[in-house]
Design a protein around this motif. Sequence first.
Motif, short mmCIF file in Angstrom:
data_model
loop_
_atom_site.label_atom_id
_atom_site.label_comp_id
_atom_site.label_asym_id
_atom_site.label_seq_id
_atom_site.Cartn_x
_atom_site.Cartn_y
_atom_site.Cartn_z
N THR A 38 -15.52 16.73 -15.66
CA THR A 38 -15.56 17.99 -14.91
C THR A 38 -16.40 18.82 -16.00
O THR A 38 -17.23 19.52 -15.46
CB THR A 38 -14.34 18.56 -14.94
OG1 THR A 38 -13.61 17.87 -14.20
CG2 THR A 38 -14.45 20.12 -14.24
N LYS A 61 -9.83 23.32 -8.67
CA LYS A 61 -11.00 22.08 -8.14
C LYS A 61 -10.16 21.27 -7.02
O LYS A 61 -8.94 21.31 -6.95
CB LYS A 61 -11.49 20.90 -9.08
CG LYS A 61 -10.28 20.37 -9.84
CD LYS A 61 -10.84 19.61 -10.99
CE LYS A 61 -11.52 18.28 -10.52
NZ LYS A 61 -10.73 17.31 -9.96
N THR A 62 -11.00 20.55 -6.22
CA THR A 62 -10.47 19.73 -5.35
C THR A 62 -10.36 18.10 -6.00
O THR A 62 -10.94 18.18 -7.20
CB THR A 62 -11.46 19.45 -3.95
OG1 THR A 62 -12.60 18.73 -4.44
CG2 THR A 62 -11.43 20.45 -3.37
N ARG A 63 -9.44 17.36 -5.45
CA ARG A 63 -9.05 16.09 -6.42
C ARG A 63 -10.37 15.16 -6.35
O ARG A 63 -10.46 14.66 -7.29
CB ARG A 63 -8.24 15.38 -5.44
CG ARG A 63 -6.82 16.01 -5.64
CD ARG A 63 -5.59 14.99 -5.29
NE ARG A 63 -4.41 15.74 -5.29
CZ ARG A 63 -3.51 16.15 -4.29
NH1 ARG A 63 -4.33 16.28 -3.04
NH2 ARG A 63 -2.57 16.81 -4.44
N ASP A 64 -11.48 15.41 -5.35
CA ASP A 64 -12.61 14.35 -5.54
C ASP A 64 -13.74 15.12 -6.12
O ASP A 64 -14.92 14.64 -6.03
CB ASP A 64 -12.89 14.08 -4.01
CG ASP A 64 -13.31 15.36 -3.00
OD1 ASP A 64 -13.21 16.51 -3.76
OD2 ASP A 64 -13.69 15.02 -1.87
N ASN A 65 -13.49 16.25 -6.95
CA ASN A 65 -14.44 17.21 -7.55
C ASN A 65 -15.58 17.67 -6.52
O ASN A 65 -16.67 17.93 -7.04
CB ASN A 65 -15.07 16.13 -8.74
CG ASN A 65 -14.12 16.22 -9.76
OD1 ASN A 65 -13.41 16.85 -10.03
ND2 ASN A 65 -14.57 15.29 -10.93
N LYS A 66 -15.73 17.37 -5.40
CA LYS A 66 -16.53 18.11 -4.53
C LYS A 66 -16.81 19.68 -4.47
O LYS A 66 -17.62 20.31 -4.17
CB LYS A 66 -16.35 17.60 -3.11
CG LYS A 66 -16.74 16.09 -2.83
CD LYS A 66 -18.02 15.76 -3.21
CE LYS A 66 -18.11 14.30 -3.00
NZ LYS A 66 -17.72 13.37 -3.92
N ASN A 132 -21.79 16.14 -7.96
CA ASN A 132 -22.22 14.51 -8.15
C ASN A 132 -22.84 13.80 -6.77
O ASN A 132 -22.88 12.75 -6.50
CB ASN A 132 -21.12 13.56 -8.34
CG ASN A 132 -20.48 13.73 -9.87
OD1 ASN A 132 -21.39 14.42 -10.77
ND2 ASN A 132 -19.27 13.75 -10.10
N THR A 133 -23.41 14.72 -5.70
CA THR A 133 -24.08 14.34 -4.81
C THR A 133 -25.48 14.89 -4.99
O THR A 133 -25.90 15.92 -5.62
CB THR A 133 -23.48 14.64 -3.40
OG1 THR A 133 -23.72 16.29 -3.59
CG2 THR A 133 -21.99 14.57 -3.29
#
Length: 440
Positions: A38, A61-66, A132-133
């Motif tokens: 993070t 945050k969301t669990r998928d770090n989006k 991370n996209t």
Amino acid sequence: MTLLAPLLAVEAYPQDTVPQLTGGEGSVFEIKRTDAETKEILKRHRPIENKAIPAPSFVVKTRDNKFMMTIGGSINLVMGYDIGNNLYKQPGAGISFVTGAIPVPAVKGHKGDFYINPFNSAVDMQIVGLANTKNEISAYVKLGTDGNDMKLMLLRAYMTWRNFTLGQKLTLWQDCYACQPPTIDPEGPSGCVSNVSYEISYTSPSYKGFRYAVGLDMPSYYASNGIYRGHDFPKFDGTQVADYSDAEQLIPDVPAWVEYSFSQWNRIRISGILRNFAYRDNVAGKTRHMASWGAMLSGNLSPSNAFIFYYQLAYGHGIGNYLQDIAGKPISFIPKDDEPGRMKASPMMGLNVGCTVNATSKLQFNAMFSESRIWGVGEYCNALPEGQNYKYALYGAVNCFYNITPYLQWGIEYLWGHRQTWNIGGANDSRIQTQLQFTF
């Protein structure tokens, strides 16, 4: 953890999860301590500068770090003495050691000052989406004081997407890694290229160590208001022959750089900036345009993890509002002595060198020297008020920082500065100060 630069090793926080915002099977958000992944995402879009707030310790945050959101800040108490002058009491200085504001000559009976200053604190908020996209987007806002009073100011406000950055930020022309080692002094070295600008910029990915960047800055200028001080045409002496405030600046400043990095602290950068100055020629009765420019060599050398060397040399014509100590002084553009009605860009330069020694993961030492100088403006400075009469300034600093805890830092610093004018001599000031800084 240090507020000033990513130079000290930091122990990772435990990655335990704090209670969720909503319960049950449909929970989307959670509050967590910022783990290594993070922090890396957040740091990609946070400013790199002296007095920067580090990535906060907690994140929503969301669990998928989006999606993630953080709120952080710093409270900084500084106490110190001015010795030899009373720079602290000068307009625009205060807690900032602005060598260009050192009174010349030093006023008798005012050659020292004691102060306690809490007005160097700030809060910030950061939101990151689609982390991370390739469409990762971030927004960053920072509010704080200017070190002089309790008035809250917008210090930074920008967003980043696909290597583009838009908003209020440090100019792309500034090399934030090379400009200076950390200081308690918010101002920093006199010759540093440093300016907050409204900017649109693009920074490329790294291609085996090579990167480049280009931007558009909203222009701002500091000129002599066209008052002719020459002697070739006596009938114009003391008369306003040009007026930059009566002409609209239609062309943005264009900063750009190219860099090669062996590693984060072993790198070299070549930078440049192009500017266009529009003004009204009152003698000919027409609007004129004039180009100005700046160039800079900067970088770092780090033969070991314990030592970092910083260097920066900038030179140009009409770049005063990008040089830390000259910004705000009306001497970047002055009338031509032999062609009344026309303006010319003043030559100037900024030099910085410094080093950091990381003695341990908690203890850091820094030292630096800087010079800023301008040429060919003597007659105009002699006609200006004392506070704007500027030929060159020297700046030196040594300090030590100790991280008591990941949240609390102590520092002590000695500063020395000299300001030289064109016709009324020069003066020095020294300052010793200590800080206690809490970050969250």
